[in-house]
Design an enzyme around this catalytic site. Structure first.
Site, PDB file in Angstrom:
ATOM      1  N   ASN A 261       0.406   7.656  -3.465  1.00  0.00           N
ATOM      2  CA  ASN A 261       1.153   8.120  -2.177  1.00  0.00           C
ATOM      3  C   ASN A 261       0.144   8.892  -1.589  1.00  0.00           C
ATOM      4  OD1 ASN A 261       3.370   6.831  -3.094  1.00  0.00           O
ATOM      5  ND2 ASN A 261       4.605   8.658  -3.482  1.00  0.00           N
TER       6      ASN A 261
ATOM      7  N   HIS B  10      -5.006   7.233  -3.797  1.00  0.00           N
ATOM      8  CA  HIS B  10      -5.403   6.488  -2.564  1.00  0.00           C
ATOM      9  C   HIS B  10      -5.708   7.412  -1.332  1.00  0.00           C
ATOM     10  CE1 HIS B  10      -3.075   2.466  -3.900  1.00  0.00           C
ATOM     11  NE2 HIS B  10      -4.477   2.703  -4.529  1.00  0.00           N
TER      12      HIS B  10
HETATM   13  C1  BV8 Z   1     -10.288  -2.290  -4.515  1.00  0.00           C
HETATM   14  C2  BV8 Z   1      -3.162   3.763   1.184  1.00  0.00           C
HETATM   15  C3  BV8 Z   1     -12.770  -2.675  -5.042  1.00  0.00           C
HETATM   16  C4  BV8 Z   1      -3.439   3.544   2.790  1.00  0.00           C
HETATM   17  C5  BV8 Z   1      -2.831   1.545   0.296  1.00  0.00           C
HETATM   18  C6  BV8 Z   1      -6.924  -7.121  -8.888  1.00  0.00           C
HETATM   19  C7  BV8 Z   1      -6.019  -8.290  -8.602  1.00  0.00           C
HETATM   20  C8  BV8 Z   1      -5.451  -8.568  -7.600  1.00  0.00           C
HETATM   21  C9  BV8 Z   1      -5.724  -8.066  -6.359  1.00  0.00           C
HETATM   22  C10 BV8 Z   1      -6.891  -6.886  -6.579  1.00  0.00           C
HETATM   23  C11 BV8 Z   1      -7.141  -6.657  -7.810  1.00  0.00           C
HETATM   24  N1  BV8 Z   1      -7.939  -5.595  -7.805  1.00  0.00           N
HETATM   25  C12 BV8 Z   1      -8.221  -5.255  -6.338  1.00  0.00           C
HETATM   26  C13 BV8 Z   1      -7.301  -6.096  -5.724  1.00  0.00           C
HETATM   27  C14 BV8 Z   1      -7.242  -6.009  -4.167  1.00  0.00           C
HETATM   28  C15 BV8 Z   1      -6.410  -4.924  -3.640  1.00  0.00           C
HETATM   29  C16 BV8 Z   1      -4.822  -5.197  -4.217  1.00  0.00           C
HETATM   30  O1  BV8 Z   1      -4.560  -4.816  -5.116  1.00  0.00           O
HETATM   31  N2  BV8 Z   1      -4.250  -6.268  -3.603  1.00  0.00           N
HETATM   32  C17 BV8 Z   1      -2.863  -6.617  -3.798  1.00  0.00           C
HETATM   33  C18 BV8 Z   1      -2.248  -6.424  -2.772  1.00  0.00           C
HETATM   34  C19 BV8 Z   1      -3.097  -8.194  -4.091  1.00  0.00           C
HETATM   35  N3  BV8 Z   1      -6.797  -3.824  -4.026  1.00  0.00           N
HETATM   36  C20 BV8 Z   1      -7.628  -2.945  -3.274  1.00  0.00           C
HETATM   37  O2  BV8 Z   1      -8.280  -3.697  -2.253  1.00  0.00           O
HETATM   38  C21 BV8 Z   1      -8.084  -1.601  -3.705  1.00  0.00           C
HETATM   39  N4  BV8 Z   1      -9.275  -1.697  -3.689  1.00  0.00           N
HETATM   40  O3  BV8 Z   1      -9.878  -2.665  -5.447  1.00  0.00           O
HETATM   41  O4  BV8 Z   1     -11.710  -2.017  -4.162  1.00  0.00           O
HETATM   42  C22 BV8 Z   1     -14.016  -2.043  -4.705  1.00  0.00           C
HETATM   43  C23 BV8 Z   1     -14.771  -1.592  -5.760  1.00  0.00           C
HETATM   44  C24 BV8 Z   1     -15.942  -1.079  -5.099  1.00  0.00           C
HETATM   45  C25 BV8 Z   1     -16.229  -1.246  -3.875  1.00  0.00           C
HETATM   46  C26 BV8 Z   1     -15.733  -1.686  -3.057  1.00  0.00           C
HETATM   47  C27 BV8 Z   1     -14.314  -1.972  -3.400  1.00  0.00           C
HETATM   48  C28 BV8 Z   1      -7.399  -0.618  -2.898  1.00  0.00           C
HETATM   49  C29 BV8 Z   1      -6.000  -0.537  -2.563  1.00  0.00           C
HETATM   50  C30 BV8 Z   1      -5.634   0.575  -1.877  1.00  0.00           C
HETATM   51  C31 BV8 Z   1      -4.725   0.184  -0.795  1.00  0.00           C
HETATM   52  N5  BV8 Z   1      -4.170   1.345  -0.011  1.00  0.00           N
HETATM   53  N6  BV8 Z   1      -2.400   2.553   0.758  1.00  0.00           N
HETATM   54  C32 BV8 Z   1      -1.799   3.843   3.352  1.00  0.00           C
HETATM   55  O5  BV8 Z   1      -0.905   4.157   2.647  1.00  0.00           O
HETATM   56  O6  BV8 Z   1      -1.867   3.227   4.237  1.00  0.00           O
HETATM   57  S1  BV8 Z   1      -1.853   0.329  -0.503  1.00  0.00           S
HETATM   58  C33 BV8 Z   1      -0.125   0.850  -0.239  1.00  0.00           C
HETATM   59  O7  BV8 Z   1       0.459   0.226  -1.592  1.00  0.00           O
HETATM   60  C34 BV8 Z   1       0.943   2.269  -0.483  1.00  0.00           C
HETATM   61  O8  BV8 Z   1       0.202   3.008   0.393  1.00  0.00           O
HETATM   62  C35 BV8 Z   1       0.513   2.360  -1.840  1.00  0.00           C
HETATM   63  O9  BV8 Z   1      -0.434   3.378  -2.035  1.00  0.00           O
HETATM   64  C36 BV8 Z   1       0.489   1.235  -2.597  1.00  0.00           C
HETATM   65  C37 BV8 Z   1       1.466   0.944  -3.605  1.00  0.00           C
HETATM   66  O10 BV8 Z   1       2.701   0.872  -2.969  1.00  0.00           O
HETATM   67  P1  BV8 Z   1       3.952   1.233  -3.682  1.00  0.00           P
HETATM   68  O11 BV8 Z   1       3.740   2.825  -3.674  1.00  0.00           O
HETATM   69  O12 BV8 Z   1       4.268   0.568  -4.884  1.00  0.00           O
HETATM   70  O13 BV8 Z   1       5.130   1.129  -2.486  1.00  0.00           O
HETATM   71  P2  BV8 Z   1       6.170  -0.311  -2.148  1.00  0.00           P
HETATM   72  O14 BV8 Z   1       6.645  -0.271  -0.970  1.00  0.00           O
HETATM   73  O15 BV8 Z   1       5.151  -1.444  -2.400  1.00  0.00           O
HETATM   74  O16 BV8 Z   1       7.240  -0.252  -3.334  1.00  0.00           O
HETATM   75  C38 BV8 Z   1       8.290   0.666  -3.348  1.00  0.00           C
HETATM   76  C39 BV8 Z   1       8.970   0.681  -4.451  1.00  0.00           C
HETATM   77  O17 BV8 Z   1       9.848   1.881  -4.946  1.00  0.00           O
HETATM   78  C40 BV8 Z   1       9.998  -0.749  -4.830  1.00  0.00           C
HETATM   79  O18 BV8 Z   1       9.516  -1.205  -5.883  1.00  0.00           O
HETATM   80  C41 BV8 Z   1      11.307  -0.064  -4.569  1.00  0.00           C
HETATM   81  O19 BV8 Z   1      12.097  -0.787  -5.220  1.00  0.00           O
HETATM   82  C42 BV8 Z   1      11.207   1.480  -5.261  1.00  0.00           C
HETATM   83  N7  BV8 Z   1      12.177   2.462  -4.692  1.00  0.00           N
HETATM   84  C43 BV8 Z   1      12.663   2.520  -3.416  1.00  0.00           C
HETATM   85  N8  BV8 Z   1      13.452   3.656  -3.515  1.00  0.00           N
HETATM   86  C44 BV8 Z   1      13.315   4.050  -4.715  1.00  0.00           C
HETATM   87  C45 BV8 Z   1      12.589   3.441  -5.369  1.00  0.00           C
HETATM   88  N9  BV8 Z   1      12.080   3.783  -6.612  1.00  0.00           N
HETATM   89  C46 BV8 Z   1      12.739   4.863  -7.142  1.00  0.00           C
HETATM   90  N10 BV8 Z   1      13.633   5.858  -6.331  1.00  0.00           N
HETATM   91  C47 BV8 Z   1      14.054   5.300  -5.203  1.00  0.00           C
HETATM   92  N11 BV8 Z   1      14.729   6.130  -4.517  1.00  0.00           N
END
Ligand code: BV8
Length: 246
Positions: A103, A120
């Site tokens: 977060n 992040h």
């Molecule tokens: C990188 C910040 C390399 C900004 C965010 C391996 C495999 C596949 C893909 C990749 C891989 N490695 C890298 C990748 C690419 C990519 C990636 O992961 N893509 C995915 C989507 C396919 N990753 C990257 O690009 C990362 N960088 O790897 O760089 C590199 C190395 C050297 C040099 C150059 C490059 C960077 C990733 C960072 C992205 N930034 N945010 C902003 O916030 O604006 S991502 C964003 O998603 C969010 O902000 C958060 O940080 C992140 C995760 O989301 P969640 O927190 O899980 O939130 P979400 O809404 O999805 O889910 C909420 C959950 O809560 C749900 O499950 C729900 O059921 C639950 N919930 C709801 N209410 C409750 C609850 N749980 C409990 N209690 C409740 N009350």
């Protein structure tokens, strides 16, 4: 919520090293929309993953700046909830406790957690888009956003990690160490879709930790979890603290 499993409480009582990964779900009960929730009003037509990239900022800096300004307002108005506060209590209980968060809202620090690894970045800080130099203080007023960095002259952007950008190395290494050494690994309120953060509970499980997922819905991480607690963080975490206190 249902009773907590006795085996989980037993494992927590015996644990020395506890590591935690949080995601947007833990802040949902503070009124901060989760990352993959539908956007509201003006932002309904935008896909968050399409805005959180350096390419989007280069293409339309004003749009991305204003989206973050909207989110920053929401974060500034938000207060830590019972889930954040329960993690502060858990930190006091374990000698070795590492809290890694995806977060950017700063609510763990506001709650009083002492050791927080912000994987992040933070929406409360700004840096120069060209040089990465951090801004001290608040951005200057500007009629045509984004404002410029007063020293470098480059456009200001939030100090968050966008898709395709590297994570802060020290925070990532420390999070990995904690995952590999943990007796118990808690993964809370994350959809477990974004890497490398999503790999942390898997690393912990491979290294022998008991993985505990706290999330109302199933995620790709569920199959690595020893215990899946299907409830809200703001209810399940205080219940754990209370049960451990007895
Ligand atoms: C990188 C910040 C390399 C900004 C965010 C391996 C495999 C596949 C893909 C990749 C891989 N490695 C890298 C990748 C690419 C990519 C990636 O992961 N893509 C995915 C989507 C396919 N990753 C990257 O690009 C990362 N960088 O790897 O760089 C590199 C190395 C050297 C040099 C150059 C490059 C960077 C990733 C960072 C992205 N930034 N945010 C902003 O916030 O604006 S991502 C964003 O998603 C969010 O902000 C958060 O940080 C992140 C995760 O989301 P969640 O927190 O899980 O939130 P979400 O809404 O999805 O889910 C909420 C959950 O809560 C749900 O499950 C729900 O059921 C639950 N919930 C709801 N209410 C409750 C609850 N749980 C409990 N209690 C409740 N009350």
């Amino acid at each position: 919520m249902d009773d907590l499993p006795a085996q989980l409480l037993d494992a927590l009582r015996k644990a020395r090293r506890v590591a935690v990964l949080t995601g947007a779900g833990i802040s949902a009960e503070s009124g901060v929309p989760t990352f993959r929730d539908a956007q509201t009003g003006l932002w309904a037509k935008y896909e968050p993953t399409q805005l959180a990239t350096p390419e989007a900022f280069a293409r339309d800096p004003r749009l991305v700046w204003e989206w973050y300004a909207w989110r920053r307002e929401l974060c500034s108005a938000a207060k830590p909830n019972a889930g954040h506060l329960a993690l502060v209590e858990l930190e006091k209980r374990f000698a070795d406790f590492t809290l890694t968060t995806q977060n950017v809202d700063g609510l763990h620090l506001l709650a009083g957690s002492r050791r927080v690894l912000e994987l992040h970045g933070s929406i409360r800080r700004y840096k120069c888009f060209d040089t990465g130099r951090l801004l001290e203080g608040e951005p200057p007023h500007c009629d045509n956003p984004p404002p410029r960095h007063p020293q470098t002259g480059g456009m200001l952007r939030p100090d968050v990690v966008w898709f395709g950008e590297a994570l802060p190395e020290a925070a990532l290494m420390e999070s990995l160490r904690a995952a590999r050494e943990a007796d118990i690994y808690l993964t809370i309120g994350t959809s477990a879709l974004v890497y490398p953060a999503a790999a942390l509970p898997i690393e912990a499980q491979r290294a022998g930790a008991t993985v505990v997922e706290i999330n109302p819905t199933e995620t790709p991480c569920s199959k690595f979890a020893t215990f899946s607690l299907r409830g809200k963080a703001g209810e399940v975490l205080p219940a754990i603290v209370q049960a451990l206190g007895e």
